[in-house]
Structures are given as C-alpha cells and as structure tokens.
Design an enzyme around this catalytic site. Structure first.
Site, PDB file in Angstrom:
ATOM      1  N   ALA A  22       0.831  -1.212   0.000  1.00 19.01           N
ATOM      2  CA  ALA A  22       0.000   0.000   0.000  1.00 19.01           C
ATOM      3  C   ALA A  22       0.864   1.260   0.000  1.00 19.01           C
ATOM      4  CB  ALA A  22      -0.931  -0.007   1.218  1.00 19.01           C
ATOM      5  N   ASP A 128       1.427  -8.495  19.274  1.00 22.94           N
ATOM      6  CA  ASP A 128       1.167  -8.292  20.710  1.00 22.94           C
ATOM      7  C   ASP A 128      -0.019  -7.364  20.995  1.00 22.94           C
ATOM      8  OD1 ASP A 128       3.439  -9.827  21.008  1.00 22.94           O
ATOM      9  OD2 ASP A 128       4.761  -8.110  21.334  1.00 22.94           O
ATOM     10  N   ARG A 212     -18.864 -30.246  36.763  1.00 29.50           N
ATOM     11  CA  ARG A 212     -20.012 -29.940  35.888  1.00 29.50           C
ATOM     12  C   ARG A 212     -20.041 -30.871  34.678  1.00 29.50           C
ATOM     13  NH1 ARG A 212     -18.202 -24.503  36.139  1.00 29.50           N
ATOM     14  NH2 ARG A 212     -17.653 -24.660  33.945  1.00 29.50           N
ATOM     15  N   GLU A 223       2.852 -15.457  27.846  1.00 28.46           N
ATOM     16  CA  GLU A 223       4.276 -15.634  28.202  1.00 28.46           C
ATOM     17  C   GLU A 223       4.746 -14.600  29.225  1.00 28.46           C
ATOM     18  OE1 GLU A 223       6.854 -14.964  24.801  1.00 28.46           O
ATOM     19  OE2 GLU A 223       6.025 -12.984  24.426  1.00 28.46           O
TER      20      GLU A 223
HETATM   21  O1  F6P Z   1       6.793  -8.709  19.754  1.00 31.87           O
HETATM   22  C1  F6P Z   1       6.424  -9.845  19.043  1.00 31.87           C
HETATM   23  C2  F6P Z   1       6.965 -11.084  19.692  1.00 31.87           C
HETATM   24  O2  F6P Z   1       6.544 -12.204  18.945  1.00 31.87           O
HETATM   25  C3  F6P Z   1       6.574 -11.254  21.171  1.00 31.87           C
HETATM   26  O3  F6P Z   1       5.267 -11.715  21.330  1.00 31.87           O
HETATM   27  C4  F6P Z   1       7.637 -12.229  21.632  1.00 31.87           C
HETATM   28  O4  F6P Z   1       7.865 -12.112  23.012  1.00 31.87           O
HETATM   29  C5  F6P Z   1       8.850 -11.784  20.854  1.00 31.87           C
HETATM   30  O5  F6P Z   1       8.363 -11.075  19.719  1.00 31.87           O
HETATM   31  C6  F6P Z   1       9.731 -12.904  20.382  1.00 31.87           C
HETATM   32  O6  F6P Z   1      10.832 -12.335  19.760  1.00 31.87           O
HETATM   33  P1  F6P Z   1      11.906 -13.125  18.898  1.00 31.87           P
HETATM   34  O7  F6P Z   1      11.320 -13.355  17.539  1.00 31.87           O
HETATM   35  O8  F6P Z   1      13.071 -12.214  18.857  1.00 31.87           O
HETATM   36  O9  F6P Z   1      12.147 -14.423  19.593  1.00 31.87           O
END
Ligand code: F6P
Length: 319
Positions: A22, A128, A212, A223
C-alpha cells in the site's frame, strides 16, 4: 517530496507485506519513488537498499512475513548508529521514512525525527497488540486465528484423554493474545500479566468445571505472566489429573494474513503516505473506532496500551 523510504522492523507480523504494497502503490501513483531498506534499521545502517516499483509489490499481499525482512537492531539504539543511518538516508535522497513495526521500531522512528528532523510516519504492526492509541495493530487478527485453530485441535485430544492443556502464547508483557484467544476457544481460564495469578483459585475453577462434566480443559497462559511449565507444576498436584503443555511459539507470527489484516494494512499504508503528502509527520497511523487516526508518536509511545479488563470479567463468566 520526491522519494520516501520504507522499512519493516522488529518481530514480523502477518500483513506487513500488505502495508508495504500500500505504501509503494500509493506513493508511486502520486509520482513519488520508494526505496526499501532490508532488515529494518540495520539495513539502513548497512545501506541495503532496493527500489520498489508498482509491479515489485504485486502478489505479496497474501504472503506472511515481510519481503523487506526484519531485525532488531542494537546499533540503532546508539547515537552513533542513528548518525550512520541518517547519513545513508541523506545520501539516498530519502525525504521521509515509513516505519512498519512495533513499539521499539516506532521509538526509533521518533528519534530520527527528533534528532535529525527527518519526517517519519509509523504503522503499528505487532501480534502483541500492545501499542497505545490504536485499537488494533497489523498482524493481531491473523495471530489470533492461528492460535484458535491450533488450540481447537488441542481441545480434541484434551477431550479424548480428559486432560488439562496448558497453552503458552506470546504477547511480551501483554495478556491480549491469551485473553482474546481464550475467549474465542472457550478456555477454562487465562493467566495474564495484568492479573496476579492465584493457583489455588485456578485449581478450584478447573475442578468445578470437571464436576459440571466438562471433559477438556484449556488454560491459556500469556508468556509475560508465567511459563506454561510453572503453571503446570502448580496445578498438577492440586487438580490430580494429567496435564500437558503446548508452547505455540513463533507459529503465531507466520501465515497468510486474514482479510481483516490485509484491509487494515492497506488502509494504514495508504494513510501513511497520504499523511506525509499533506505535510503530517512524527505520527503513527492508528485505528480508532473504525477510522484511521493520526496519533503523535509521542502519545502512541507514552504508555503501553491498557488491556480492556471487561473482556477478562466476561471470560470468567463464559468459560
Ligand atoms: O513482539 C512480538 C513477539 O513475537 C513477542 O510476542 C515475543 O515475546 C517476541 O516477539 C519474540 O521475539 P523473537 O522473535 O526475537 O524471539
């Protein structure tokens, strides 16, 4: 304005290619050249350039990852690194830069504008969904769909064996992915950094569900809250039945973007170039109540996007 640069930076997100497309097409249709730098800021420092034409970005919208590749660049965090980058941007005749990435990448863009007066526009792209002043970032929707698809499969085997599955998802310090995918999958509970975890209460919740008659149990763990192993260790002796752990990992960052992400990325890329052409910069393009918004970068980066806790309350009732 004759020539703009574009980078993708930080953790990749599905839809980055649609944003590049884009940016390139909006600019080229208005007579502006576009130079892409590979590997984010490190490619600016190392002068890894590629001229992007209208045709070069054909057929990329549906592809995951980023054709410009990405990296997290430590050198750019230093003044010297930014000076090197700025020298190359000047030598390549770059009048403005579009940065597609997450918080760290947008911070880098803001520094380029503040320190060297280079007009910049940021496009929020991170699974995120932790960037302030935009309802959604590019890549979030695809990521959630990936998590839901994978966890749905775990639910099948969880039911067959009557086990509890602890599923760890990404999100850095945000519980957004865990909470939203937990709602979409009907998880028994979500463990997120925004809420202190009470393992006793969590175990009671799981046991109640078992009483239940529920035969599967999915616990989504962000995480940033705890590792799936820690959660399993705390739960197993309390609930007295088998647990299994799945860490979804980088599968969450890949795949062909959903229609939502393609459209969001297209809108944001178009808006970024349009903003530059109307003299607006030092901003991030945001999605607010369905509309494109121009958010000062400083505001976008002033705080983390707070998690809407009404979703958490709802998830407790619905699971
Ligand atoms: O910011 C995106 C993300 O995928 C986070 O969710 C995760 O903690 C981090 O990047 C992982 O980073 P890398 O790809 O450097 O392992």
């Amino acid at each position: 304005m004759k020539r703009i640069g574009v980078i993708t930076s930080g953790g990749d997100a599905p839809g980055m290619n649609a944003a590049i497309r884009a940016v390139v097409r909006t600019a080229r249709m208005r007579g502006i050249d576009v130079i892409g730098f590979y590997h984010g800021y490190s490619g600016i420092i190392d002068n890894e350039i590629v001229e992007l034409t209208y045709k070069d970005v054909g057929g990329i919208m549906e592809r995951g990852g980023t054709i410009l590749r990405s990296s997290r660049c430590e050198e750019f965090k230093t003044t010297h690194g930014r000076e090197l980058a700025m020298k190359n941007l000047r030598e390549n005749g770059i009048d403005a830069l579009v940065v597609i990435g997450g918080e760290g990448s947008l911070t880098g863009a803001m520094l380029l504008e503040e320190e060297f007066n280079l007009p910049v526009v940021g496009i929020p792209a991170t699974i995120d969904n932790d960037i302030n002043a935009t309802d959604m970032c590019i890549g979030v929707d695809t990521c959630l769909n990936t998590v839901v698809e994978a966890t749905q499969k775990l639910k099948d085997t969880a039911s067959s064996h009557e086990r509890a599955f602890i599923v760890e998802v990404m999100g850095r310090k945000s519980g957004y992915i865990a909470l939203m995918s937990g709602i979409a999958i009907g998880a028994e509970a979500v463990v997120i950094p925004e809420v202190p975890v009470d393992y006793g209460a969590l175990a009671d919740r799981i046991l109640e569900a078992r009483k239940r008659g529920k035969i599967n149990c999915i616990i989504m763990v962000a995480e940033g809250a705890a590792s799936a192993y820690t959660v399993a260790r705390h739960l197993e002796h309390r609930i007295g039945y088998e647990t299994r752990i799945t860490i979804l990992g980088h599968i969450q960052r890949g795949g062909s973007p959903t229609a939502f992400d393609r459209i969001l990325a297209s809108r944001m890329g178009y808006e970024a170039v349009s903003a530059l052409l109307s003299g607006k910069h030092n901003i991030m393009i945001g999605l607010q109540r369905g509309k494109m918004a121009h958010v000062p970068l400083e505001e976008a980066l002033s705080k983390k996007k707070p998690l809407d806790m009404s979703y958490y309350e709802m998830s407790l009732l619905l699971s």
